[in-house]
Enzyme design. Sequence first.
Site, PDB file in Angstrom:
ATOM      1  N   PHE A 136       0.853  -1.195   0.000  1.00  0.00           N
ATOM      2  CA  PHE A 136       0.000   0.000   0.000  1.00  0.00           C
ATOM      3  C   PHE A 136       0.884   1.239   0.000  1.00  0.00           C
ATOM      4  CE2 PHE A 136      -2.328   3.522   1.805  1.00  0.00           C
ATOM      5  CZ  PHE A 136      -3.500   3.481   1.078  1.00  0.00           C
ATOM      6  N   ASP A 221       9.185   2.933   1.507  1.00  0.00           N
ATOM      7  CA  ASP A 221       7.995   3.626   2.002  1.00  0.00           C
ATOM      8  C   ASP A 221       7.913   3.366   3.502  1.00  0.00           C
ATOM      9  OD1 ASP A 221       5.519   4.453   2.826  1.00  0.00           O
ATOM     10  OD2 ASP A 221       4.422   3.585   1.137  1.00  0.00           O
ATOM     11  N   LYS A 250       2.861  10.099   8.031  1.00  0.00           N
ATOM     12  CA  LYS A 250       2.009   9.798   9.199  1.00  0.00           C
ATOM     13  C   LYS A 250       2.456  10.456  10.523  1.00  0.00           C
ATOM     14  CE  LYS A 250      -0.841   5.985   7.773  1.00  0.00           C
ATOM     15  NZ  LYS A 250      -0.583   5.438   6.451  1.00  0.00           N
TER      16      LYS A 250
HETATM   17  C1  LIG Z   1      -0.824   5.670   5.033  1.00  0.00           C
HETATM   18  C2  LIG Z   1       0.157   5.199   4.061  1.00  0.00           C
HETATM   19  C3  LIG Z   1       0.338   5.840   2.811  1.00  0.00           C
HETATM   20  C4  LIG Z   1      -0.555   6.962   2.336  1.00  0.00           C
HETATM   21  O1  LIG Z   1      -0.502   8.101   3.145  1.00  0.00           O
HETATM   22  P1  LIG Z   1      -1.602   9.250   2.929  1.00  0.00           P
HETATM   23  O2  LIG Z   1      -1.155  10.339   3.856  1.00  0.00           O
HETATM   24  O3  LIG Z   1      -2.931   8.681   3.300  1.00  0.00           O
HETATM   25  O4  LIG Z   1      -1.549   9.670   1.509  1.00  0.00           O
HETATM   26  C5  LIG Z   1       1.337   5.364   1.980  1.00  0.00           C
HETATM   27  N1  LIG Z   1       2.119   4.339   2.345  1.00  0.00           N
HETATM   28  C6  LIG Z   1       1.979   3.715   3.529  1.00  0.00           C
HETATM   29  C7  LIG Z   1       2.895   2.587   3.882  1.00  0.00           C
HETATM   30  C8  LIG Z   1       0.988   4.101   4.418  1.00  0.00           C
HETATM   31  O5  LIG Z   1       0.830   3.454   5.574  1.00  0.00           O
END
Ligand SMILES: *Cc1c(COP(=O)(O)O)cnc(C)c1O
Length: 395
Positions: A136, A221, A250
């Site tokens: 994700f 990520d 986050k």
């Molecule tokens: C939450 C998340 C995203 C997306 O972040 P947003 O601020 O909602 O765009 C991308 N990668 C990972 C691993 C995430 O947990």
Amino acid sequence: MGYLVEMGELYLAGNYKREKLAFVRGSGTRLFTEDGEEYLDFTAGIAVCNLGHAHPALVEVLQRQGQRLWHTSNLYYTEPQAKLAKKLVDLTFAEKVFFANSGAEAIEAALKLARRLAFENYGPQKYKFIALENSFHGRTFGALSVTGQPKYWEGFQPLLEGVIFIPPNDLQALETAFSDEVCAMILEPIQGEGGIFPLTKEFLGKVKELCQKFKALLIFDEIQTGIGRTGKLFAYEHFGIEPDILCTSKALANGLPLSAMLAKSEVMQALKPGTHASTFGGNPIACAVALKVLEVVSEKSFLEEVALKGKVLKERLIYLDPEKKIIKEVRGEGLLIGIEFHKPSQPIYETLLKKKILVTQPKPNIIRLTPPLIVNYREFDYFLESLAQSLTGIK
Ligand SMILES: *Cc1c(COP(=O)(O)O)cnc(C)c1O
């Protein structure tokens, strides 16, 4: 049902599956509804409020910066942005920082940077990305295109061209996927939304080796795994390998919208004036708060404490059901923990909610725990007792 829930249902877009709950206040690990009911928050706003709600030192910084400077645009330098960039560089492998406002935006920046650098160095034929199944990376078109969960693509195709998906931890598929056309590989060291699936050291070692061999960038990520969540400031530190680009968001500003893309200078130099930008990116208020977040979270003793709490919580979770009759597996690192059940976890989720404990379910049979990192052992007791009771309910 409270009046805020009713109003929300009337006027807000229906894109979220929300609980019929509205919170008006938070403090530490607790959230309070409009009627003053108290909830134990083991979501931390999905791994965002790592220092809990209304942390006094963060509130102070927020108020001070609010009186000094809100916004200038990126036509100029500001104190919080410059200091935060330096702090991120001091604490990581990186030499340069680009700021944006959300996770997906940091991913967009990383994908664009990887393509642009490959374009400059090797030409337009080196444009492909390798990504992992069940990953994700966010909901914008670029981020969605490297997200390896087809349910999120439905009705939005065609997506970005040139993305190759392989199963996580599959060394054979990894070797097959690489070629000179690959400009970058993107991955989460521990898949978060996918249900807390860690990558193996062996797999990541091979990823690094192949990235170097094929002159592709390695993008981590760490939007969910970063900022102390796993017991290290960033999860890459567990694996003994460094990415070329790292995305964090986050928990970076504990709930204010902020994200950062980190890289070495020789990589970041491909973002020349005009190639990429963000109006709000690196907002002074968010950056001032993030600087304080990093000061607290990067303390060695703080991180050791997170690692210890995570270890204790995981062991106690395993001890709840040692024969694995109900719980299939407990996974994760630090305070990013997934509990996988043999059956759908919805009844357990609902029992916990009745006991006023908030958790998330990234998959129908997985409960994810991401409590604020300041959580204490008494709160573990209460959580584990409640979880144990909810398990007997489904036996
Ligand atoms: C939450 C998340 C995203 C997306 O972040 P947003 O601020 O909602 O765009 C991308 N990668 C990972 C691993 C995430 O947990």
